[in-house]
Design a protein around this motif. Structure first.
Motif, mmCIF file in Angstrom:
data_model
loop_
_atom_site.group_PDB
_atom_site.id
_atom_site.type_symbol
_atom_site.label_atom_id
_atom_site.label_comp_id
_atom_site.label_asym_id
_atom_site.label_seq_id
_atom_site.Cartn_x
_atom_site.Cartn_y
_atom_site.Cartn_z
ATOM 1 N N GLU A 49 5.772 -5.754 0.135
ATOM 2 C CA GLU A 49 5.624 -7.721 0.803
ATOM 3 C C GLU A 49 6.913 -8.219 0.919
ATOM 4 N N LEU A 50 7.613 -7.968 1.875
ATOM 5 C CA LEU A 50 9.520 -9.185 2.119
ATOM 6 C C LEU A 50 8.440 -9.586 2.781
ATOM 7 N N PRO A 51 9.417 -10.939 1.808
ATOM 8 C CA PRO A 51 9.826 -12.224 2.294
ATOM 9 C C PRO A 51 9.590 -12.246 3.594
ATOM 10 N N GLN A 52 10.135 -13.925 4.395
ATOM 11 C CA GLN A 52 9.997 -13.817 5.423
ATOM 12 C C GLN A 52 11.506 -13.540 6.316
ATOM 13 N N GLU A 53 12.132 -14.043 5.574
ATOM 14 C CA GLU A 53 13.516 -13.648 5.400
ATOM 15 C C GLU A 53 14.220 -12.631 5.957
ATOM 16 N N LEU A 54 13.588 -11.434 5.668
ATOM 17 C CA LEU A 54 14.107 -10.258 5.615
ATOM 18 C C LEU A 54 12.831 -9.611 6.457
ATOM 19 N N ALA A 55 11.899 -10.472 7.398
ATOM 20 C CA ALA A 55 11.524 -9.788 8.343
ATOM 21 C C ALA A 55 11.925 -8.711 9.462
ATOM 22 N N ALA A 56 13.544 -8.532 9.510
ATOM 23 C CA ALA A 56 13.901 -8.276 10.533
ATOM 24 C C ALA A 56 14.026 -6.356 10.079
ATOM 25 N N VAL A 57 13.712 -6.392 8.280
ATOM 26 C CA VAL A 57 13.648 -4.980 7.547
ATOM 27 C C VAL A 57 12.407 -4.310 7.100
ATOM 28 N N TYR A 58 12.234 -3.424 8.039
ATOM 29 C CA TYR A 58 11.124 -1.805 8.039
ATOM 30 C C TYR A 58 10.808 -1.945 6.578
ATOM 31 N N LEU A 59 9.322 -2.143 6.982
ATOM 32 C CA LEU A 59 8.491 -2.955 5.836
ATOM 33 C C LEU A 59 7.896 -1.212 4.770
ATOM 34 N N VAL A 60 8.639 -0.140 5.009
ATOM 35 C CA VAL A 60 7.970 1.425 4.424
ATOM 36 C C VAL A 60 9.139 2.053 4.173
ATOM 37 N N PHE A 61 8.557 2.012 2.551
ATOM 38 C CA PHE A 61 10.013 3.009 1.818
ATOM 39 C C PHE A 61 10.309 4.375 1.139
ATOM 40 N N HIS A 62 11.434 4.650 1.415
ATOM 41 C CA HIS A 62 11.401 6.016 0.152
ATOM 42 C C HIS A 62 11.121 5.749 -0.892
ATOM 43 N N LEU A 63 10.217 6.334 -1.919
ATOM 44 C CA LEU A 63 10.546 6.948 -3.706
ATOM 45 C C LEU A 63 11.643 6.425 -3.878
ATOM 46 N N SER A 64 12.652 7.067 -3.689
ATOM 47 C CA SER A 64 13.992 7.301 -3.917
ATOM 48 C C SER A 64 14.965 5.636 -3.690
ATOM 49 N N MET A 65 13.906 4.669 -2.989
ATOM 50 C CA MET A 65 14.654 3.321 -2.630
ATOM 51 C C MET A 65 13.517 2.426 -3.830
ATOM 52 N N LEU A 66 13.084 2.927 -4.356
ATOM 53 C CA LEU A 66 12.193 1.787 -5.613
ATOM 54 C C LEU A 66 12.856 2.204 -6.821
ATOM 55 N N LYS A 67 11.796 1.157 -7.327
ATOM 56 C CA LYS A 67 12.694 1.456 -9.322
ATOM 57 C C LYS A 67 11.307 0.324 -9.620
ATOM 58 N N LYS A 98 0.898 -1.365 0.113
ATOM 59 C CA LYS A 98 -0.017 -0.078 -0.077
ATOM 60 C C LYS A 98 1.271 1.033 0.070
ATOM 61 N N ARG A 99 0.553 2.582 -0.927
ATOM 62 C CA ARG A 99 1.058 3.527 -0.585
ATOM 63 C C ARG A 99 0.474 4.093 0.979
ATOM 64 N N GLU A 100 1.871 5.230 1.128
ATOM 65 C CA GLU A 100 1.835 5.126 2.743
ATOM 66 C C GLU A 100 2.187 6.998 2.376
ATOM 67 N N GLY A 101 1.339 7.838 2.362
ATOM 68 C CA GLY A 101 1.399 8.939 2.131
ATOM 69 C C GLY A 101 2.317 9.171 0.186
ATOM 70 N N CYS A 102 3.650 10.932 0.356
ATOM 71 C CA CYS A 102 2.767 10.992 -1.019
ATOM 72 C C CYS A 102 4.481 10.295 -1.550
ATOM 73 N N VAL A 103 5.186 9.541 -0.838
ATOM 74 C CA VAL A 103 6.541 8.963 -1.855
ATOM 75 C C VAL A 103 7.364 8.679 -0.707
ATOM 76 N N ALA A 104 6.063 7.554 -0.278
ATOM 77 C CA ALA A 104 6.331 6.249 0.760
ATOM 78 C C ALA A 104 4.727 5.042 0.600
ATOM 79 N N TYR A 105 6.233 4.189 -0.010
ATOM 80 C CA TYR A 105 5.113 2.791 0.310
ATOM 81 C C TYR A 105 5.416 1.573 1.348
ATOM 82 N N GLU A 106 4.756 0.788 1.550
ATOM 83 C CA GLU A 106 5.019 -0.952 2.286
ATOM 84 C C GLU A 106 4.746 -1.649 1.001
#
Length: 145
Positions: free
Chosen positions: A46-64, A36-44
């Protein structure tokens, strides 16, 4: 949402990932589905179980945005990635061979198709090295070269 995005990774200085170093190391990894979209420039994501320790929301600059065909994506489980994030190349077929003439000697190379790669990604390897690693492929037809 049904969009896929690649996640940007930052390699640690001096650490090799996927047998590549420096400018050839991967910048973006496996495409993930946007949850889902979180605000204007952030997205949550769906990460796999092996990345469970990583925060799920990322800024648009971290995505392609992933514009390719999702059916061509190779899953990390299919490759057999080890704990040090490397994998073993498995030879599928020798496609061709060539002789490179240097000043004082000739070097015979073979065009090798590896598992989980397309034919256009086949690599040229020195035949003697391949003979040492895969002697069973060179038992027959030695006199043909």
């Amino acid at each position: 949402m049904d969009d896929l995005v690649y996640l940007k990774v930052s390699p640690m200085k001096g650490v090799m990932r996927f047998c590549m170093k420096g400018k050839h190391s991967p910048r973006y990894i496996v495409p993930y589905r946007i949850y889902k979209r979180e605000g204007c420039v952030a997205y949550e994501l769906e990460l796999p179980q092996e990345l469970a320790a990583v925060y799920l929301v990322f800024h648009l600059s971290m995505l392609k945005m992933c514009l390719g065909d999702p059916s061509l994506i190779v899953r990390t489980e299919d490759i057999g990635i080890m704990k040090n994030l490397s994998y073993e190349k498995i030879l599928v077929q020798i496609l061709n061979h060539q002789v490179c003439k240097l000043r004082t000697k000739e070097v015979v190379s073979v065009n090798v198709l590896w598992r989980n790669q397309f034919v256009k990604e086949a690599t040229w390897e020195v035949k003697e090295d391949m003979k040492k690693r895969y002697p069973h492929l060179f038992e027959y037809g030695e006199n043909a070269d």
